[in-house]
Design a protein around this motif. Structure first.
Motif, mmCIF file in Angstrom:
data_model
loop_
_atom_site.group_PDB
_atom_site.id
_atom_site.type_symbol
_atom_site.label_atom_id
_atom_site.label_comp_id
_atom_site.label_asym_id
_atom_site.label_seq_id
_atom_site.Cartn_x
_atom_site.Cartn_y
_atom_site.Cartn_z
ATOM 1 N N PRO A 175 0.796 -1.223 0.000
ATOM 2 C CA PRO A 175 0.000 0.000 0.000
ATOM 3 C C PRO A 175 0.833 1.279 0.000
ATOM 4 N N ALA B 140 -0.954 4.884 -0.188
ATOM 5 C CA ALA B 140 -0.947 5.697 1.035
ATOM 6 C C ALA B 140 -0.293 7.048 0.784
ATOM 7 N N VAL C 244 1.222 3.894 8.575
ATOM 8 C CA VAL C 244 0.234 3.207 7.747
ATOM 9 C C VAL C 244 -0.102 1.847 8.348
ATOM 10 N N GLY D 294 -2.478 -1.121 6.822
ATOM 11 C CA GLY D 294 -3.287 -1.473 5.666
ATOM 12 C C GLY D 294 -3.688 -2.929 5.694
ATOM 13 N N TRP E 258 -6.258 -3.007 -1.444
ATOM 14 C CA TRP E 258 -5.752 -2.490 -0.183
ATOM 15 C C TRP E 258 -6.694 -1.430 0.365
ATOM 16 N N PHE F 240 -7.230 1.062 4.185
ATOM 17 C CA PHE F 240 -6.458 1.578 5.308
ATOM 18 C C PHE F 240 -7.347 1.771 6.519
#
Length: 132
Positions: A45, A49, A103, A105, A112, A114
């Motif tokens: 990710p 992100a 992050v 995830g 993906w 979050f």
């Protein structure tokens, strides 16, 4: 017919081969490691992100624009098939100050999502892009 002087031996071609092997193996391993890192980074990710925080109004207000990310990151990623989990720390920088993006995830069916995108700027400002 060429004569070889007594006490001298013809030069062996082993030395260049040993040198090539000694230099080639680490370069090959390092290249494979870099390729693996870049693959993991592109499949994780990381890019998603960074893209989300790069365009976030509060992040650009705190760091300045444009926001860039560090090439390397810290963290762990585990995946099995199309499912996975990632926890990462990505360095960010902008014209005003630097920050760290935290992050968390989760990958489900190849996508993906979050549950945490938190930017902590060096001046102490905390921006929750996703999650609390």
């Amino acid at each position: 017919m060429a004569r070889i002087a007594r006490g001298t031996q013809p030069q062996s071609s082993w030395a260049p081969r040993i040198l090539m092997a000694a230099l080639g193996a680490p370069l090959l391993c390092g290249g494979c490691g870099l390729a693996g890192f870049l693959y993991i980074r592109s499949e994780s990710p990381y890019e998603q992100a960074v893209e989300r925080v790069r365009n976030h109004r509060q992040v650009t207000a705190a760091l300045g624009s444009p926001v860039s990310s560090d090439f390397m990151f810290k963290g762990n990623m585990k995946s099995q098939g199309d499912n996975g989990v990632a926890v990462m720390e990505i360095g960010l920088s902008g014209p005003r100050q630097d920050a760290v993006l935290y992050v968390n995830g989760v990958q489900t069916s190849g996508l993906w999502g979050f549950n945490r995108l938190r930017v902590v700027a060096h001046d102490g400002t905390v921006i929750n892009v996703v999650g609390e």
